[in-house]
Design a protein around this motif. Structure first.
Motif, PDB file in Angstrom:
ATOM      1  N   GLU A 143       0.830  -1.204   0.000  1.00  0.00           N
ATOM      2  CA  GLU A 143       0.000   0.000   0.000  1.00  0.00           C
ATOM      3  C   GLU A 143       0.870   1.263   0.000  1.00  0.00           C
ATOM      4  OE1 GLU A 143      -2.940   2.117   3.142  1.00  0.00           O
ATOM      5  OE2 GLU A 143      -3.283  -0.020   2.790  1.00  0.00           O
ATOM      6  N   GLN A 144       1.941   1.255   0.780  1.00  0.00           N
ATOM      7  CA  GLN A 144       2.860   2.395   0.790  1.00  0.00           C
ATOM      8  C   GLN A 144       3.517   2.561  -0.574  1.00  0.00           C
ATOM      9  OE1 GLN A 144       5.148   1.176   4.271  1.00  0.00           O
ATOM     10  NE2 GLN A 144       4.594   3.116   5.241  1.00  0.00           N
ATOM     11  N   TRP A 145       3.905   1.451  -1.185  1.00  0.00           N
ATOM     12  CA  TRP A 145       4.537   1.512  -2.503  1.00  0.00           C
ATOM     13  C   TRP A 145       3.570   2.095  -3.540  1.00  0.00           C
ATOM     14  CZ3 TRP A 145       8.667   2.207  -4.965  1.00  0.00           C
ATOM     15  CH2 TRP A 145       8.777   1.893  -6.310  1.00  0.00           C
ATOM     16  N   GLU A 146       2.313   1.696  -3.467  1.00  0.00           N
ATOM     17  CA  GLU A 146       1.305   2.221  -4.390  1.00  0.00           C
ATOM     18  C   GLU A 146       1.133   3.728  -4.208  1.00  0.00           C
ATOM     19  OE1 GLU A 146      -0.066   0.636  -6.911  1.00  0.00           O
ATOM     20  OE2 GLU A 146       0.860  -1.266  -6.384  1.00  0.00           O
ATOM     21  N   ARG A 147       1.171   4.208  -2.954  1.00  0.00           N
ATOM     22  CA  ARG A 147       1.075   5.652  -2.707  1.00  0.00           C
ATOM     23  C   ARG A 147       2.269   6.384  -3.306  1.00  0.00           C
ATOM     24  NH1 ARG A 147      -0.881   4.231   2.614  1.00  0.00           N
ATOM     25  NH2 ARG A 147       1.184   4.635   3.455  1.00  0.00           N
ATOM     26  N   ILE A 148       3.456   5.800  -3.199  1.00  0.00           N
ATOM     27  CA  ILE A 148       4.653   6.411  -3.789  1.00  0.00           C
ATOM     28  C   ILE A 148       4.498   6.518  -5.300  1.00  0.00           C
ATOM     29  CG2 ILE A 148       7.108   5.992  -4.295  1.00  0.00           C
ATOM     30  CD1 ILE A 148       7.360   4.989  -1.393  1.00  0.00           C
ATOM     31  N   LYS A 149       3.984   5.462  -5.929  1.00  0.00           N
ATOM     32  CA  LYS A 149       3.787   5.495  -7.378  1.00  0.00           C
ATOM     33  C   LYS A 149       2.796   6.583  -7.778  1.00  0.00           C
ATOM     34  CE  LYS A 149       2.786   1.288  -8.563  1.00  0.00           C
ATOM     35  NZ  LYS A 149       2.643  -0.070  -9.096  1.00  0.00           N
TER      36      LYS A 149
END
Length: 86
Positions: free
Chosen positions: A26-32
């Motif tokens: 979920e954090q990675w998706e927010r970064i993207k």
């Protein structure tokens, strides 16, 4: 001739795997999402739009903070997984 590598699984499939920490995904998706949102402002700033530069820098600060959170979370996850193996 080298064979093409198989396509990577989408992140959503990875998030369903029990070995994957869904919070990290979920954090990675927010970064993207942050990176994608920065693209327009960076292009506009490169053409001379000063307000886009301000928005871009604000977005970069958000990206830095979100990245820092991901590093902290992934480090904590790694330590937790190592402790579980002992």
């Amino acid at each position: 001739c080298m064979a093409a590598s198989p396509p990577k699984e989408p992140m959503t499939k990875l998030a369903m795997d029990r070995e994957v920490n869904p919070a990290l995904i979920e954090q990675w998706e927010r970064i993207k999402l942050i990176v994608a949102s920065l693209e327009d402002d960076v292009l506009k700033f490169s053409r001379g739009n000063v307000a886009a530069g301000i928005r871009g820098r604000k977005g970069l600060r958000a990206l830095r903070e979100e990245s820092h959170q991901l590093v902290r979370s992934s480090t904590a996850d790694l330590k937790r997984r190592r402790a579980e193996r002992l």
